[in-house]
Write an enzyme that holds these catalytic residues in place. Structure first.
Site, PDB file in Angstrom:
ATOM      1  N   GLY A 253      33.088  42.903  40.290  1.00  0.00           N
ATOM      2  CA  GLY A 253      33.242  43.519  38.990  1.00  0.00           C
ATOM      3  C   GLY A 253      34.218  42.745  38.136  1.00  0.00           C
ATOM      4  O   GLY A 253      34.052  42.620  36.921  1.00  0.00           O
ATOM      5  N   ALA A 254      35.252  42.217  38.778  1.00  0.00           N
ATOM      6  CA  ALA A 254      36.256  41.410  38.095  1.00  0.00           C
ATOM      7  C   ALA A 254      37.034  40.659  39.152  1.00  0.00           C
ATOM      8  O   ALA A 254      36.955  40.949  40.345  1.00  0.00           O
ATOM      9  CB  ALA A 254      37.185  42.284  37.247  1.00  0.00           C
ATOM     10  N   GLU A 256      41.043  38.835  39.737  1.00  0.00           N
ATOM     11  CA  GLU A 256      42.405  38.926  39.215  1.00  0.00           C
ATOM     12  C   GLU A 256      43.123  37.604  39.055  1.00  0.00           C
ATOM     13  O   GLU A 256      44.362  37.543  39.175  1.00  0.00           O
ATOM     14  CB  GLU A 256      43.237  39.826  40.137  1.00  0.00           C
ATOM     15  CG  GLU A 256      43.493  39.274  41.547  1.00  0.00           C
ATOM     16  CD  GLU A 256      42.493  39.680  42.597  1.00  0.00           C
ATOM     17  OE1 GLU A 256      42.804  39.602  43.803  1.00  0.00           O
ATOM     18  OE2 GLU A 256      41.372  40.094  42.207  1.00  0.00           O
ATOM     19  N   ASN A 257      42.445  36.520  38.773  1.00  0.00           N
ATOM     20  CA  ASN A 257      43.118  35.239  38.605  1.00  0.00           C
ATOM     21  C   ASN A 257      44.326  35.398  37.682  1.00  0.00           C
ATOM     22  O   ASN A 257      44.191  35.882  36.567  1.00  0.00           O
ATOM     23  CB  ASN A 257      42.162  34.216  37.980  1.00  0.00           C
ATOM     24  CG  ASN A 257      40.785  34.252  38.602  1.00  0.00           C
ATOM     25  OD1 ASN A 257      40.618  34.036  39.783  1.00  0.00           O
ATOM     26  ND2 ASN A 257      39.793  34.556  37.780  1.00  0.00           N
ATOM     27  N   HIS A 287      43.301  47.912  36.909  1.00  0.00           N
ATOM     28  CA  HIS A 287      43.255  47.461  38.308  1.00  0.00           C
ATOM     29  C   HIS A 287      43.587  45.976  38.400  1.00  0.00           C
ATOM     30  O   HIS A 287      44.440  45.562  39.201  1.00  0.00           O
ATOM     31  CB  HIS A 287      41.856  47.753  38.853  1.00  0.00           C
ATOM     32  CG  HIS A 287      41.565  47.225  40.221  1.00  0.00           C
ATOM     33  ND1 HIS A 287      41.284  48.035  41.287  1.00  0.00           N
ATOM     34  CD2 HIS A 287      41.491  45.944  40.713  1.00  0.00           C
ATOM     35  CE1 HIS A 287      41.051  47.292  42.358  1.00  0.00           C
ATOM     36  NE2 HIS A 287      41.165  46.020  42.029  1.00  0.00           N
ATOM     37  N   GLU A 288      42.913  45.168  37.593  1.00  0.00           N
ATOM     38  CA  GLU A 288      43.159  43.724  37.665  1.00  0.00           C
ATOM     39  C   GLU A 288      44.584  43.383  37.230  1.00  0.00           C
ATOM     40  O   GLU A 288      45.202  42.462  37.785  1.00  0.00           O
ATOM     41  CB  GLU A 288      42.140  42.976  36.804  1.00  0.00           C
ATOM     42  CG  GLU A 288      40.691  43.215  37.184  1.00  0.00           C
ATOM     43  CD  GLU A 288      40.398  43.001  38.656  1.00  0.00           C
ATOM     44  OE1 GLU A 288      40.953  42.061  39.249  1.00  0.00           O
ATOM     45  OE2 GLU A 288      39.616  43.788  39.226  1.00  0.00           O
ATOM     46  N   HIS A 291      47.051  43.679  39.997  1.00  0.00           N
ATOM     47  CA  HIS A 291      47.038  42.528  40.899  1.00  0.00           C
ATOM     48  C   HIS A 291      48.044  41.450  40.497  1.00  0.00           C
ATOM     49  O   HIS A 291      48.400  40.607  41.324  1.00  0.00           O
ATOM     50  CB  HIS A 291      45.647  41.902  40.934  1.00  0.00           C
ATOM     51  CG  HIS A 291      44.698  42.557  41.881  1.00  0.00           C
ATOM     52  ND1 HIS A 291      44.983  42.756  43.216  1.00  0.00           N
ATOM     53  CD2 HIS A 291      43.427  43.042  41.693  1.00  0.00           C
ATOM     54  CE1 HIS A 291      43.952  43.325  43.799  1.00  0.00           C
ATOM     55  NE2 HIS A 291      42.993  43.520  42.895  1.00  0.00           N
TER      56      HIS A 291
END
Length: 846
Positions: A253-254, A256-257, A287-288, A291
């Protein structure tokens, strides 16, 4: 390429001190490959040897400390590095293949305008598809990147970049990060820039999606999330700028870079969506961002501590969105739509503890991106916060960040910090909650006389055979009474809520019985809901009187979270064969049309159709099950006619389309297409049109001319996926053979087109037509594992014949799983689907 083992990673971590990566990528070499030049500087134990990872199309040159390495020494993605010195420099020049499956550097050509885009996906072991590296999370180092790209492109990386006079993009060195967090994205991007609290912000997408980039809504969620994290965490955001890039065909979905978060661009809505989908996007954004601390600032040492990343980000995402945005009931959506995935995963053979043990290689690590690491982990953290309290929890978290800033840490490090901050036995708590698998069950044991309770207790059981598996719970119970509603019916009114602490002390039978003195001697409530606020993680069971009260008046309960808890309990009882499917459908017909929370409406309708009608119901009874669900949808449409309730209507219309199988219902869908709207709304936007056309195609009420006309009307990437789904769904033997060829022998489909084709192939109403493909699936799918984890997951999950809940299908799946040549990703996908298939067969009574 063999999976990196934990033992190999530990050995390499002892030998090496990775100091810096300098990487140049040339993205102007055509459509198939790009050029990757990497310099790695690292210290090592003199005289030792190790290997670096790279997966090139062609290894042009490799030099270690100035001496040539034989390119032929590269085997299975591993380049041997002999006779290391104290200080080393590795130079690698290679042509790298672009990915079409979302792994490594994925290249996508937009059918809307012919423009090309690239985006990286390095987690958990795909960085070697991008550059030569030591690919494990505990060998962190700064990464300095330059990129040569077409002149009209924008290129993004983990840190701010500048386009130089020669057209090359140059990025400053990052803070020390793990290789799986390296990021690059490029193309003729549409971008919106802003700043908040000193942090440069950017949101980006491909040009054809520019009209759908809700930049202000996305930025507002971003601002609010940053503010809340800066209130909770003592460390400010540590990675400079913050870009959010919506990219095509991302597997996750995504991702987190740090400084360059990538999102699947389905989060940009071309068509009408419900508030649930906007809420989900907000949660993923938060959420990301979590991270950036959980995973990026402090990184797990090895993949068995994946929960330190995902469980925390999941918990914080829901919490921050609930506390800071208009989506104040996000935990209701978690209860009804997200958390069930944790329960389901935790009851399969592949279950594992939240803090997993036995993750011996990266292939096994990839299989643990599941409902346990995400939703169960978030639930367990919610319980931990209820036990410790906010102050102690965040004091421990901040100590953990301070102690391990830009480094690596383990579960023990986190528990030590929480224990020091709280003075509680967090290690003992974690042994029960984080080191065990399975689900506790809570039920009531009541006795009464003349309408008064003479005794009440919670009976608490854990996983049979595991003495550690009875977990302590801090929950809130609620008692409700039925009362006249002033009309012809009755409603459930809250009498009281009260806390309950359940210790982890079991009797000789493995169960604990905890008296509820609060209820002894009081008039019997009509409904008692354990874990009313859903603060813990357990299967709940209603006593018989409570079941009757819920069946009579569930929709009259004012609290949406309580309703979600009861709906989820009913769902779980169906899955366990304790509640007949017909009773669940009766609950749907009686109470779902009055449900105001769209997350509940969507989740219940989806379970009713996808699980009950399509899997748990024998074929002869399926039309009646679909009719019940369709009836609830039509009641919702009637209730919302002419009113300001677009999202319940949209949810009902979507499921009504999927339920249409009779000639009359299919003719109605044809009318919608002709009129370009549903009577009373909504309009048939592209997503609804493709959904209608897929249903018509599956039932022979539309064909290739209709599909081609719709592609001409919508030539976008999602239009191409819609067409692939429709073509695979056509009830024609030649169409099925062509879809099978494209799935198994063509190899040209991207990950998203592969998934769309797989989704369209089977249909419960086409069981006779596709019967011969069931055995064929189990014969052909093993070879798909060699095409990589993304393909293995797509074919292992999306194409599994889940509708065919028969003993013959179970036997065929079992024989397939006996093969020794299945890859880890494919084996896990098939094993999970087989577990669900067996459950469906049990629920059917077969």
């Amino acid at each position: 390429m063999p999976a990196l083992t934990r033992a190999e990673a530990q050995t390499r971590a002892r030998l090496l001190d990775v100091r810096a990566y300098t990487i140049h990528l040339d993205l102007t070499c055509g459509d198939e490959v790009f050029h990757s030049d990497t310099v790695v500087r690292f210290g090592a134990e003199p005289g030792s040897e190790t290997f670096a990872e790279i997966r090139p199309a062609r290894l042009r040159r490799a030099l270690l400390n100035g001496r040539e390495l034989d390119p032929a020494s590269l085997r299975d993605g591993r380049l041997p590095l002999p006779a290391l010195a104290a200080d080393n420099e590795l130079r690698v020049e290679a042509d790298m293949p672009y990915s079409r499956t979302g792994e490594g550097l994925h290249r996508f050509t937009d059918p809307a305008d012919g423009e090309a885009y690239v985006a990286s996906q390095c987690a958990p072991d795909d960085a070697p598809r991008l550059f030569a590296c030591f690919d494990q999370p505990d060998l962190k180092a700064p990464i300095e990147l330059t990129v040569t790209a077409p002149p009209h492109w924008t290129v993004l990386g983990n840190v701010a970049g500048e386009k130089e006079a020669d057209g090359r993009w140059r990025f400053a060195p990052t803070a020390p990060i793990s290789t799986y967090l390296a990021a690059v994205a490029g193309g003729p991007l549409h971008s919106v820039h802003a700043e908040h609290d000193g942090i440069p912000l950017g949101v980006h997408c491909r040009r054809s999606l520019a009209p759908y980039l809700d930049a202000e809504e996305i930025l507002e969620i971003t601002r609010r999330s940053f503010d809340r994290y800066h209130e909770l965490f003592e460390d400010r955001y540590p990675f400079g700028k913050y870009d959010q890039v919506f990219v095509p065909e991302l597997n996750f979905g995504a991702m987190e870079n740090p400084g360059c978060v990538t999102f699947r661009d389905e989060f940009l809505f071309r068509s009408a969506v419900t508030d649930v989908e906007r809420e989900t996007r907000a949660i993923v954004i938060a959420h990301e961002m979590a991270h950036m601390w959980f995973g990026n600032l402090v990184t797990m040492r090895w993949w068995d501590d994946l929960w330190l990343n995902e469980s925390f980000a999941e918990y914080m995402g829901y919490r921050v969105v609930t506390e800071t945005t208009r989506f104040t009931t996000a935990w209701t959506g978690f209860t009804i739509a997200r958390k069930p995935g944790g329960y389901d995963a935790d009851q399969r053979r592949s279950t594992h503890p939240v803090a997993a043990e036995g993750i011996d290689d990266t292939a096994a690590a990839q299989t643990n991106f599941d409902g346990i690491s995400y939703s169960k982990g978030a639930s367990v953290l919610r319980q931990l916060v209820a036990w410790l309290g906010d102050e102690a929890f965040f004091a421990g978290i901040n100590r953990y960040f301070t102690d391990h800033r830009f480094g690596n840490a383990t579960m023990a490090d986190l528990l030590d910090a929480l224990a020091a901050a709280s003075g509680r036995d967090v290690h003992g708590w974690a042994e029960r909650w984080l080191r065990t698998s399975g689900v506790d069950t809570l039920r009531l044991q009541l006795t009464e006389e003349d309408g008064t309770l003479t005794s009440a207790a919670v009976v608490h059981t854990g996983t049979p055979g595991d003495p550690r598996a009875l977990r302590p719970h801090r929950i809130t119970a609620a008692a409700y009474d039925l009362a006249d509603d002033g009309g012809d019916g009755r409603r459930l009114r809250l009498r009281e809520r009260f806390p309950i602490d359940l210790p982890a002390d079991a009797g000789t039978d493995g169960a604990a019985r905890v008296p509820l003195e609060r209820l002894a001697g009081v008039p019997r409530p009509d409904l008692i809901v354990l874990d009313d606020g859903d603060l813990s993680y357990a299967k709940l069971r209603l006593d018989e009187r409570s079941r009757r009260a819920a069946a009579e008046a569930l929709s009259t309960i004012e609290d949406g979270l309580t309703r979600a808890v009861i709906w989820d309990t009913a769902r779980d009882m169906v899955r366990d064969g304790e509640l007949p499917a017909a009773e669940f459908l009766a609950l749907v017909e009686a109470h779902l049309p009055a449900e105001p929370d769209v997350s509940v409406v969507e989740a219940v309708l989806a379970f009713g159709r996808r699980r009950i009608a399509d899997r748990y119901t024998p074929p002869a009874a399926r039309p009646a099950a679909l009719a019940a669900i369709a009836g609830a949808c039509r009641e919702i449409l009637a209730r919302t006619a002419g009113g300001p309730a677009p999202t319940p209507r949209l949810a009902a219309v979507r499921e009504l389309i999927h339920c249409a199988e009779t000639p009359e219902a299919l003719a109605e869908l044809r009318e919608w297409l002709r009129d370009e709207r549903v009577p009373g709304g909504p309009a048939l936007d592209p997503d609804l049109r493709w959904s209608v056309l897929a249903q018509l195609s599956a039932h022979g009420a539309a064909g290739e001319p209709d599909i081609a006309a719709e592609v001409a009307r919508d030539p976008s990437a999602t239009g191409q996926e819609g067409a692939a789904r429709c073509r695979a769904a056509l009830p024609d033997p030649a169409a099925k053979e062509e879809a099978w060829r494209r799935l198994f022998t063509d190899g040209a489909l991207s990950n998203r087109l592969l998934t769309a084709t797989a989704q369209g192939f089977w249909g419960p109403a086409q069981a006779d037509l596709t019967a011969g493909f069931v055995e064929r699936y189990f014969a052909d799918v093993p070879a798909a594992g060699g095409r990589g984890p993304a393909v293995a997951r797509a074919l292992g999950r999306e194409l599994f014949p889940a509708h065919a809940a028969t003993p013959a299908t179970v036997r065929a799946a079992e024989r397939c799983l006996e093969r020794a040549d299945l890859t880890t990703a494919l084996r896990r996908a098939l094993d999970d689907e087989l577990d669900d298939l067996r459950r469906a067969l049990r629920v059917r009574g077969g």
